[in-house]
Write a protein that holds these residues in place. Sequence first.
Motif, PDB file in Angstrom:
ATOM      1  N   VAL A 182       0.839  -1.203   0.000  1.00 46.97           N
ATOM      2  CA  VAL A 182       0.000   0.000   0.000  1.00 46.97           C
ATOM      3  C   VAL A 182       0.873   1.250   0.000  1.00 46.97           C
ATOM      4  CG1 VAL A 182      -1.645   1.355   1.352  1.00 46.97           C
ATOM      5  CG2 VAL A 182      -1.982  -1.097   1.090  1.00 46.97           C
ATOM      6  N   LEU A 183       1.899   1.257   0.837  1.00 49.12           N
ATOM      7  CA  LEU A 183       2.815   2.396   0.879  1.00 49.12           C
ATOM      8  C   LEU A 183       3.554   2.557  -0.444  1.00 49.12           C
ATOM      9  CD1 LEU A 183       4.368   1.985   4.452  1.00 49.12           C
ATOM     10  CD2 LEU A 183       2.506   3.491   3.741  1.00 49.12           C
ATOM     11  N   PHE A 184       3.904   1.430  -1.055  1.00 48.23           N
ATOM     12  CA  PHE A 184       4.607   1.487  -2.346  1.00 48.23           C
ATOM     13  C   PHE A 184       3.709   2.092  -3.425  1.00 48.23           C
ATOM     14  CE2 PHE A 184       5.570  -0.501  -6.469  1.00 48.23           C
ATOM     15  CZ  PHE A 184       6.869  -0.046  -6.642  1.00 48.23           C
ATOM     16  N   ILE A 185       2.448   1.673  -3.458  1.00 49.30           N
ATOM     17  CA  ILE A 185       1.515   2.199  -4.468  1.00 49.30           C
ATOM     18  C   ILE A 185       1.295   3.692  -4.265  1.00 49.30           C
ATOM     19  CG2 ILE A 185      -0.844   2.049  -5.369  1.00 49.30           C
ATOM     20  CD1 ILE A 185      -0.831  -0.897  -4.658  1.00 49.30           C
ATOM     21  N   LEU A 186       1.365   4.140  -3.016  1.00 54.94           N
ATOM     22  CA  LEU A 186       1.237   5.575  -2.750  1.00 54.94           C
ATOM     23  C   LEU A 186       2.325   6.378  -3.446  1.00 54.94           C
ATOM     24  CD1 LEU A 186       0.296   5.791   1.045  1.00 54.94           C
ATOM     25  CD2 LEU A 186      -1.022   6.698  -0.871  1.00 54.94           C
ATOM     26  N   MET A 187       3.471   5.769  -3.651  1.00 56.58           N
ATOM     27  CA  MET A 187       4.604   6.470  -4.258  1.00 56.58           C
ATOM     28  C   MET A 187       4.621   6.355  -5.776  1.00 56.58           C
ATOM     29  SD  MET A 187       7.674   5.580  -1.555  1.00 56.58           S
ATOM     30  CE  MET A 187       7.443   3.806  -1.678  1.00 56.58           C
ATOM     31  N   VAL A 188       3.709   5.559  -6.346  1.00 58.63           N
ATOM     32  CA  VAL A 188       3.675   5.366  -7.798  1.00 58.63           C
ATOM     33  C   VAL A 188       2.726   6.390  -8.415  1.00 58.63           C
ATOM     34  CG1 VAL A 188       3.126   3.769  -9.669  1.00 58.63           C
ATOM     35  CG2 VAL A 188       4.163   2.912  -7.560  1.00 58.63           C
ATOM     36  N   PRO A 189       3.175   7.226  -9.330  1.00 59.16           N
ATOM     37  CA  PRO A 189       2.272   8.189  -9.995  1.00 59.16           C
ATOM     38  C   PRO A 189       1.170   7.467 -10.765  1.00 59.16           C
ATOM     39  CG  PRO A 189       4.579   8.740 -10.400  1.00 59.16           C
ATOM     40  CD  PRO A 189       4.571   7.374  -9.780  1.00 59.16           C
ATOM     41  N   PHE A 190      -0.015   8.063 -10.729  1.00 54.95           N
ATOM     42  CA  PHE A 190      -1.148   7.433 -11.407  1.00 54.95           C
ATOM     43  C   PHE A 190      -0.910   7.313 -12.907  1.00 54.95           C
ATOM     44  CE2 PHE A 190      -5.342   7.653 -13.471  1.00 54.95           C
ATOM     45  CZ  PHE A 190      -5.925   6.527 -12.910  1.00 54.95           C
ATOM     46  N   GLU A 191      -0.113   8.222 -13.476  1.00 52.12           N
ATOM     47  CA  GLU A 191       0.155   8.175 -14.915  1.00 52.12           C
ATOM     48  C   GLU A 191       0.822   6.867 -15.327  1.00 52.12           C
ATOM     49  OE1 GLU A 191      -0.575  12.250 -13.751  1.00 52.12           O
ATOM     50  OE2 GLU A 191       0.698  10.651 -12.964  1.00 52.12           O
ATOM     51  N   ILE A 192       1.581   6.249 -14.414  1.00 50.10           N
ATOM     52  CA  ILE A 192       2.221   4.975 -14.723  1.00 50.10           C
ATOM     53  C   ILE A 192       1.192   3.842 -14.752  1.00 50.10           C
ATOM     54  CG2 ILE A 192       3.924   3.284 -13.873  1.00 50.10           C
ATOM     55  CD1 ILE A 192       5.539   5.570 -12.797  1.00 50.10           C
ATOM     56  N   LEU A 193       0.157   3.974 -13.950  1.00 49.66           N
ATOM     57  CA  LEU A 193      -0.853   2.923 -13.854  1.00 49.66           C
ATOM     58  C   LEU A 193      -1.946   3.050 -14.904  1.00 49.66           C
ATOM     59  CD1 LEU A 193      -1.330   2.996  -9.963  1.00 49.66           C
ATOM     60  CD2 LEU A 193       0.151   1.473 -11.285  1.00 49.66           C
ATOM     61  N   MET A 194      -2.002   4.172 -15.607  1.00 51.17           N
ATOM     62  CA  MET A 194      -3.121   4.408 -16.520  1.00 51.17           C
ATOM     63  C   MET A 194      -3.196   3.401 -17.656  1.00 51.17           C
ATOM     64  SD  MET A 194      -3.684   8.492 -16.944  1.00 51.17           S
ATOM     65  CE  MET A 194      -2.089   8.713 -17.724  1.00 51.17           C
ATOM     66  N   LEU A 195      -2.044   3.064 -18.252  1.00 50.12           N
ATOM     67  CA  LEU A 195      -2.065   2.162 -19.397  1.00 50.12           C
ATOM     68  C   LEU A 195      -2.592   0.779 -19.032  1.00 50.12           C
ATOM     69  CD1 LEU A 195      -1.517   1.733 -22.349  1.00 50.12           C
ATOM     70  CD2 LEU A 195       0.878   1.196 -21.799  1.00 50.12           C
ATOM     71  N   PRO A 196      -2.074   0.105 -17.978  1.00 49.28           N
ATOM     72  CA  PRO A 196      -2.661  -1.201 -17.626  1.00 49.28           C
ATOM     73  C   PRO A 196      -4.112  -1.097 -17.182  1.00 49.28           C
ATOM     74  CG  PRO A 196      -1.037  -0.503 -15.986  1.00 49.28           C
ATOM     75  CD  PRO A 196      -0.885   0.416 -17.155  1.00 49.28           C
ATOM     76  N   LEU A 197      -4.483  -0.014 -16.490  1.00 52.32           N
ATOM     77  CA  LEU A 197      -5.879   0.156 -16.097  1.00 52.32           C
ATOM     78  C   LEU A 197      -6.779   0.352 -17.310  1.00 52.32           C
ATOM     79  CD1 LEU A 197      -5.605   2.492 -12.961  1.00 52.32           C
ATOM     80  CD2 LEU A 197      -6.375   0.114 -13.006  1.00 52.32           C
ATOM     81  N   PHE A 198      -6.288   1.116 -18.273  1.00 51.80           N
ATOM     82  CA  PHE A 198      -7.065   1.343 -19.494  1.00 51.80           C
ATOM     83  C   PHE A 198      -7.251   0.041 -20.263  1.00 51.80           C
ATOM     84  CE2 PHE A 198      -7.286   2.645 -24.028  1.00 51.80           C
ATOM     85  CZ  PHE A 198      -8.469   3.367 -23.965  1.00 51.80           C
ATOM     86  N   GLN A 199      -6.199  -0.766 -20.349  1.00 52.93           N
ATOM     87  CA  GLN A 199      -6.311  -2.056 -21.026  1.00 52.93           C
ATOM     88  C   GLN A 199      -7.297  -2.968 -20.285  1.00 52.93           C
ATOM     89  OE1 GLN A 199      -4.804  -2.930 -24.007  1.00 52.93           O
ATOM     90  NE2 GLN A 199      -6.284  -4.619 -23.809  1.00 52.93           N
ATOM     91  N   MET A 200      -7.300  -2.872 -18.963  1.00 48.21           N
ATOM     92  CA  MET A 200      -8.241  -3.664 -18.168  1.00 48.21           C
ATOM     93  C   MET A 200      -9.685  -3.246 -18.456  1.00 48.21           C
ATOM     94  SD  MET A 200      -8.384  -4.047 -14.019  1.00 48.21           S
ATOM     95  CE  MET A 200      -6.620  -4.397 -13.991  1.00 48.21           C
ATOM     96  N   MET A 201      -9.921  -1.952 -18.588  1.00 51.33           N
ATOM     97  CA  MET A 201     -11.265  -1.471 -18.898  1.00 51.33           C
ATOM     98  C   MET A 201     -11.718  -1.948 -20.287  1.00 51.33           C
ATOM     99  SD  MET A 201     -12.194   0.119 -16.192  1.00 51.33           S
ATOM    100  CE  MET A 201     -11.119  -0.972 -15.225  1.00 51.33           C
ATOM    101  N   ILE A 202     -10.790  -2.006 -21.224  1.00 53.45           N
ATOM    102  CA  ILE A 202     -11.116  -2.503 -22.566  1.00 53.45           C
ATOM    103  C   ILE A 202     -11.455  -3.987 -22.506  1.00 53.45           C
ATOM    104  CG2 ILE A 202     -10.191  -2.946 -24.873  1.00 53.45           C
ATOM    105  CD1 ILE A 202      -8.539  -0.414 -24.610  1.00 53.45           C
ATOM    106  N   ASP A 203     -10.639  -4.761 -21.771  1.00 52.21           N
ATOM    107  CA  ASP A 203     -10.861  -6.204 -21.685  1.00 52.21           C
ATOM    108  C   ASP A 203     -12.189  -6.530 -21.012  1.00 52.21           C
ATOM    109  OD1 ASP A 203      -8.409  -6.557 -22.893  1.00 52.21           O
ATOM    110  OD2 ASP A 203      -7.327  -6.874 -21.013  1.00 52.21           O
ATOM    111  N   THR A 204     -12.575  -5.735 -20.053  1.00 49.54           N
ATOM    112  CA  THR A 204     -13.837  -5.978 -19.343  1.00 49.54           C
ATOM    113  C   THR A 204     -15.024  -5.261 -19.980  1.00 49.54           C
ATOM    114  OG1 THR A 204     -13.274  -4.164 -17.820  1.00 49.54           O
ATOM    115  CG2 THR A 204     -12.719  -6.412 -17.130  1.00 49.54           C
TER     116      THR A 204
END
Length: 278
Positions: free
Chosen positions: A114-136
């Motif tokens: 949880v602490l590690f994810i707090l340090m990760v910018p959301f811009e890095i997570l957008m691509l896998p999240l976007f692909q997940m939204m497409i798949d679902t």
Amino acid sequence: MKKKNTALKWFANIAFVIISLIALFPIISLFISSFMPSSVLMRNGITFNIDVEQLSFDNYTYILTQSADYWAWYGNSLIISLITIVLSLIFSSMVGYALAMYDFKGSNLFFVLVLFILMVPFEILMLPLFQMMIDTQLINTYFAVVLPMIVAPVAVFFFRQYALGLPKELMDAARIDGATEYGIFFRIMLPLMGPSLAAIAILQGLASWNNFLWPLLVLRSNDMFTLPIGLATLLTPYGNNYDVLIAGSVMTIIPIILLFIFFQRYFVSGLTVGGVKG
């Protein structure tokens, strides 16, 4: 000594008033500009030079009576923000409560993640999240906007810190009375977390209401746009509706102000108590 304390008190009050006026300066100038026609805004910009004869309610009249798209965007933002707040409070509080009150294998590892994810910018997570939204197949739906915010790392961290201060003896007493773990959480422990719930409700509501980048990626049709995206569409190479844009922006502040008014009594105490627990 008494006179010295009185002088310091007056100095502090004056300093706080000045700081408040500086902080309110953009909002006041935005509010005044919302009553000006577009031609004046294009010529003078946002300014405190007020010509009373040029002020009118035409911008608000247009929004209230002729701008159906604006109210569709407003409704979308309200729905998405309400869903985000409710689901985030439920699931984030459950995760934070579990990490604080239960000793299970891997609990420390989960908290470190949880602490590690707090340090990760959301811009890095957008691509896998976007692909997940497409798949679902959730693109252009409310859930595509809401799902990434349901279990927010900052909310999980905050709820864990707050739950650390709750007495575990209440859990033991409830178990003796035959209560289930879910019953202990929802009927006993969750009400004790009221200040933390109010603080996170304001923070999550503000984040969801102002969210621009992620909804821009997953929403496609004009009738699904949220307010930040919809207002941005008013600025085009072919024309800029600054009058409607500014008046609409002023009206977007109202839900956040109401949210803070309703929960302000718990907001400061929730942040303070949750922030000092270790």
